[in-house]
Scaffold this motif. Structure first.
Motif, PDB file in Angstrom:
ATOM      1  N   ILE C  67       0.768  -1.168  -0.095  1.00  0.00           N
ATOM      2  CA  ILE C  67       0.047  -0.069   0.039  1.00  0.00           C
ATOM      3  C   ILE C  67       0.797   1.282   0.150  1.00  0.00           C
ATOM      4  CG2 ILE C  67      -1.566   1.336   1.369  1.00  0.00           C
ATOM      5  CD1 ILE C  67      -2.847  -1.386   2.304  1.00  0.00           C
ATOM      6  N   LEU C  68       1.905   1.510   0.948  1.00  0.00           N
ATOM      7  CA  LEU C  68       2.848   2.247   0.913  1.00  0.00           C
ATOM      8  C   LEU C  68       3.403   2.669  -0.580  1.00  0.00           C
ATOM      9  CD1 LEU C  68       4.969   1.975   4.095  1.00  0.00           C
ATOM     10  CD2 LEU C  68       2.754   3.474   4.017  1.00  0.00           C
ATOM     11  N   ALA C  69       3.793   1.607  -1.216  1.00  0.00           N
ATOM     12  CA  ALA C  69       4.228   1.810  -2.644  1.00  0.00           C
ATOM     13  C   ALA C  69       3.326   2.651  -3.365  1.00  0.00           C
ATOM     14  CB  ALA C  69       4.721   0.391  -3.238  1.00  0.00           C
ATOM     15  N   ALA C  77      -1.746   4.455   8.460  1.00  0.00           N
ATOM     16  CA  ALA C  77      -2.836   3.389   7.821  1.00  0.00           C
ATOM     17  C   ALA C  77      -2.799   2.341   8.817  1.00  0.00           C
ATOM     18  CB  ALA C  77      -2.351   2.981   6.352  1.00  0.00           C
ATOM     19  N   VAL C  78      -3.893   1.836   9.120  1.00  0.00           N
ATOM     20  CA  VAL C  78      -4.148   0.766  10.187  1.00  0.00           C
ATOM     21  C   VAL C  78      -4.951  -0.167   9.739  1.00  0.00           C
ATOM     22  CG1 VAL C  78      -4.062   2.173  11.920  1.00  0.00           C
ATOM     23  CG2 VAL C  78      -6.288   2.035  11.186  1.00  0.00           C
ATOM     24  N   THR C  79      -4.811  -1.546   9.949  1.00  0.00           N
ATOM     25  CA  THR C  79      -5.440  -2.776   9.822  1.00  0.00           C
ATOM     26  C   THR C  79      -6.662  -2.632  10.332  1.00  0.00           C
ATOM     27  OG1 THR C  79      -3.162  -3.886   9.713  1.00  0.00           O
ATOM     28  CG2 THR C  79      -5.182  -5.195   9.533  1.00  0.00           C
ATOM     29  N   THR C  80      -7.912  -3.117   9.635  1.00  0.00           N
ATOM     30  CA  THR C  80      -9.019  -3.105  10.253  1.00  0.00           C
ATOM     31  C   THR C  80      -9.579  -4.512  10.604  1.00  0.00           C
ATOM     32  OG1 THR C  80     -10.149  -2.805   8.376  1.00  0.00           O
ATOM     33  CG2 THR C  80      -9.649  -0.783   9.537  1.00  0.00           C
ATOM     34  N   LEU C 109     -10.426   2.707   2.203  1.00  0.00           N
ATOM     35  CA  LEU C 109     -10.086   1.197   2.415  1.00  0.00           C
ATOM     36  C   LEU C 109      -9.281   0.845   1.409  1.00  0.00           C
ATOM     37  CD1 LEU C 109     -13.738   0.069   3.903  1.00  0.00           C
ATOM     38  CD2 LEU C 109     -11.620   0.653   5.246  1.00  0.00           C
ATOM     39  N   ALA C 110      -8.228  -0.101   1.694  1.00  0.00           N
ATOM     40  CA  ALA C 110      -7.545  -0.845   0.798  1.00  0.00           C
ATOM     41  C   ALA C 110      -7.759  -2.202   1.203  1.00  0.00           C
ATOM     42  CB  ALA C 110      -6.158  -0.247   0.802  1.00  0.00           C
ATOM     43  N   VAL C 111      -7.790  -3.318   0.338  1.00  0.00           N
ATOM     44  CA  VAL C 111      -7.896  -4.469   0.662  1.00  0.00           C
ATOM     45  C   VAL C 111      -6.874  -5.305  -0.443  1.00  0.00           C
ATOM     46  CG1 VAL C 111      -9.604  -6.683   0.541  1.00  0.00           C
ATOM     47  CG2 VAL C 111     -10.582  -4.360   1.041  1.00  0.00           C
ATOM     48  N   GLY C 112      -6.280  -6.085   0.245  1.00  0.00           N
ATOM     49  CA  GLY C 112      -5.375  -6.943  -0.334  1.00  0.00           C
ATOM     50  C   GLY C 112      -5.060  -8.315   0.171  1.00  0.00           C
ATOM     51  N   GLU C 113      -4.594  -9.210  -0.542  1.00  0.00           N
ATOM     52  CA  GLU C 113      -4.197 -10.689  -0.369  1.00  0.00           C
ATOM     53  C   GLU C 113      -2.899 -10.969  -0.196  1.00  0.00           C
ATOM     54  OE1 GLU C 113      -5.486 -13.891  -2.807  1.00  0.00           O
ATOM     55  OE2 GLU C 113      -5.735 -12.542  -4.537  1.00  0.00           O
ATOM     56  N   VAL C 114      -2.348 -11.700   0.513  1.00  0.00           N
ATOM     57  CA  VAL C 114      -0.901 -12.373   0.768  1.00  0.00           C
ATOM     58  C   VAL C 114      -1.003 -13.970   0.671  1.00  0.00           C
ATOM     59  CG1 VAL C 114       0.963 -12.057   2.010  1.00  0.00           C
ATOM     60  CG2 VAL C 114      -0.858 -10.429   2.353  1.00  0.00           C
ATOM     61  N   THR C 131      -7.842  -5.863   5.181  1.00  0.00           N
ATOM     62  CA  THR C 131      -8.325  -4.528   5.016  1.00  0.00           C
ATOM     63  C   THR C 131      -7.570  -3.469   5.662  1.00  0.00           C
ATOM     64  OG1 THR C 131     -10.652  -5.382   4.514  1.00  0.00           O
ATOM     65  CG2 THR C 131     -10.561  -3.023   4.811  1.00  0.00           C
ATOM     66  N   TYR C 132      -7.058  -2.347   5.066  1.00  0.00           N
ATOM     67  CA  TYR C 132      -6.443  -1.249   5.722  1.00  0.00           C
ATOM     68  C   TYR C 132      -7.284  -0.137   5.760  1.00  0.00           C
ATOM     69  CZ  TYR C 132      -1.865  -3.147   6.899  1.00  0.00           C
ATOM     70  OH  TYR C 132      -0.615  -3.829   7.588  1.00  0.00           O
ATOM     71  N   ALA C 133      -7.427   0.677   6.670  1.00  0.00           N
ATOM     72  CA  ALA C 133      -8.150   2.015   6.657  1.00  0.00           C
ATOM     73  C   ALA C 133      -7.015   3.000   6.335  1.00  0.00           C
ATOM     74  CB  ALA C 133      -9.029   2.275   8.029  1.00  0.00           C
ATOM     75  N   LEU C 134      -7.516   3.832   5.298  1.00  0.00           N
ATOM     76  CA  LEU C 134      -6.572   4.773   4.916  1.00  0.00           C
ATOM     77  C   LEU C 134      -6.924   6.364   5.649  1.00  0.00           C
ATOM     78  CD1 LEU C 134      -6.332   3.932   1.229  1.00  0.00           C
ATOM     79  CD2 LEU C 134      -4.859   3.188   3.272  1.00  0.00           C
ATOM     80  N   PRO C 135      -5.925   6.892   6.171  1.00  0.00           N
ATOM     81  CA  PRO C 135      -6.207   8.353   6.738  1.00  0.00           C
ATOM     82  C   PRO C 135      -6.634   9.328   5.871  1.00  0.00           C
ATOM     83  CG  PRO C 135      -3.926   8.034   6.906  1.00  0.00           C
ATOM     84  CD  PRO C 135      -4.522   6.541   6.282  1.00  0.00           C
ATOM     85  N   GLU C 136      -7.769   9.813   5.753  1.00  0.00           N
ATOM     86  CA  GLU C 136      -8.181  10.687   4.676  1.00  0.00           C
ATOM     87  C   GLU C 136      -7.490  12.142   4.713  1.00  0.00           C
ATOM     88  OE1 GLU C 136     -12.466  10.326   3.761  1.00  0.00           O
ATOM     89  OE2 GLU C 136     -12.488   9.903   5.804  1.00  0.00           O
ATOM     90  N   SER C 137      -6.946  12.537   5.766  1.00  0.00           N
ATOM     91  CA  SER C 137      -6.315  13.831   5.826  1.00  0.00           C
ATOM     92  C   SER C 137      -5.066  13.682   4.961  1.00  0.00           C
ATOM     93  CB  SER C 137      -5.873  14.572   6.909  1.00  0.00           C
ATOM     94  OG  SER C 137      -5.461  13.298   7.710  1.00  0.00           O
ATOM     95  N   GLU C 138      -4.198  12.558   5.031  1.00  0.00           N
ATOM     96  CA  GLU C 138      -3.042  12.320   4.661  1.00  0.00           C
ATOM     97  C   GLU C 138      -3.130  12.038   3.160  1.00  0.00           C
ATOM     98  OE1 GLU C 138       0.162  10.440   7.054  1.00  0.00           O
ATOM     99  OE2 GLU C 138      -1.336   9.790   8.342  1.00  0.00           O
ATOM    100  N   LEU C 139      -4.266  11.394   2.993  1.00  0.00           N
ATOM    101  CA  LEU C 139      -4.643  10.975   1.348  1.00  0.00           C
ATOM    102  C   LEU C 139      -4.820  12.110   0.860  1.00  0.00           C
ATOM    103  CD1 LEU C 139      -6.940   7.794   1.650  1.00  0.00           C
ATOM    104  CD2 LEU C 139      -4.808   8.138   0.284  1.00  0.00           C
ATOM    105  N   ALA C 140      -5.482  13.332   1.350  1.00  0.00           N
ATOM    106  CA  ALA C 140      -5.713  14.452   0.488  1.00  0.00           C
ATOM    107  C   ALA C 140      -4.320  14.982   0.016  1.00  0.00           C
ATOM    108  CB  ALA C 140      -6.526  15.302   1.559  1.00  0.00           C
TER     109      ALA C 140
END
Lengths: 143, 143, 143, 143
Positions: C67-69, C77-80, C109-114, C131-140
């Motif tokens: 996700i960082l990439a 960003a936190v795992t939900t 939200l970002a969803v991934g598989e590993v 699932t990761y919740a993405l902080p909206e302010s930082e995303l902005a």
């Protein structure tokens, strides 16, 4: 070669599980099964989208079909857990496509993943993983 | 006091989600919702047991009801993930009871758990946890 | 082109998350990240196998890296939710390889598989979705 | 009466699983186990919060302890799936408390749920459900 063909699995399911959703499109040696569901009004949730239970039900039967193709007609294989991540809204005006793959076929448990798509769109709308418990006595016969 | 009564929620769902399963029995300040589903043949899987998708569908709507009771009429709250562990076979000749409880009600996400029972049996047949994404604009109005 | 290179991500994580496991091997435009963990005694469970928490920890950080990439340096960003199916015993005498892929990158939200592997064995030992919740302010800022 | 006391389980785990986290506080006939973990720097993630893998690791061992208390010393019971919903940030300056409960103890599979708390706060920070596969030969001895 799979233990059962698409036709044999449909025939078997007509007898033991007539309530199921969807039609099988293919099964294969790579432990996959693909199914297609024609969406109607009973499959919808608010917003004219395909409902979550419809998606989980289609995924569940598609993985069951993928397992049947590998181990033969085992009516009583049962889902022990199912995890679904819903990724995108699925408009209710298109067929839904399920692509299941068994990722571990053990003696007592089978694990698989399923991706769901709307027809003609290659972005998955849901991702499911699930475990099936396999009845040991029947396995002794079929494997 | 909840934001909506059982009657208000049933009325709201009749409009936006007529396909849902089950009847609401109660909602409460402790963020619970209880529902009951009369099982018929469409809800069964092989072995005359209640099917997994039936259980997951009932759990999904019951948690949605528990959330509605807290935040008011929000049609577009959507499930983002659902995890179900199936614990025991559920005979198809009894009503199914769902007991949902919201365990976290956030600004953007609500998480809850649901236990399913067969009527008159206190052993759970399935345990579900799920997350709902809450629409922010509507929340701005309702909370 | 990704928002961050492997070196930039390792440098960022050295500052904000020095406790993490493993080394990044690659990230890419296809929203993947691969990592490798050298297994030592602290990673084991009974039977000299790699422990479940080790696997889940490696999977969690590998998806975070993927996700960082894509979105740049977002510490919070936190795992939900995280779901893990353990497929096979992982012997403790080999490196563990994680292959993560983001399957949905939304605004919130970002969803991934590993998939996890033991080095030099192409059968997955575990399959994770999260699932990761993405902080909206930082995303902005970052998107 | 449980099959093993807290002291017997700690002694058994010291031998087979010295890498585990936390101390057992209680086990009981109601199939519960409670544990406590003193948080140190190795348990943290960015923001000085308790990391997800720490929480999942504590939950995993706590459910294992709850199962051991019921079935006796079975080193090779293995987790087959684990689902975790993270509910709230867990500050890194307090002990973490785990409360596990077995909700189904079958012949081959045990399913349980775990709630995690920060000490002196009754709001759960995470909710976990997981399945353990029980080794049949050992069960034949122990049950």
């Amino acid at each position: 070669m799979t233990m059962m063909t698409v036709e044999q699995i449909e025939h078997f399911l007509d007898e033991v599980f007539p309530q199921r959703m969807g039609k099988i499109e293919s099964v294969g040696d790579d432990m996959h099964a693909n199914m297609r569901l024609a969406i109607n009004n009973t499959h919808l949730r608010p917003g004219s989208r395909v409902s979550g239970p419809t998606m989980m039900g289609l995924a569940d039967v598609c993985l069951y079909v993928a397992i049947l193709a590998q181990i033969g007609p085992v009516a009583m294989a049962v889902t022990t857990d199912l995890n679904c991540h819903f990724l995108r809204a699925a408009p209710g005006d298109r067929d839904m496509i399920a692509k299941a793959k068994v990722i571990k076929l053990g003696r007592r448990l089978a694990v698989g993943e399923v991706q769901l798509f709307c027809a003609d769109d290659d972005r998955p709308v849901a991702h499911i993983t699930a475990t099936y418990a396999l009845p040991e006595s029947e396995l002794a016969i079929t494997r």
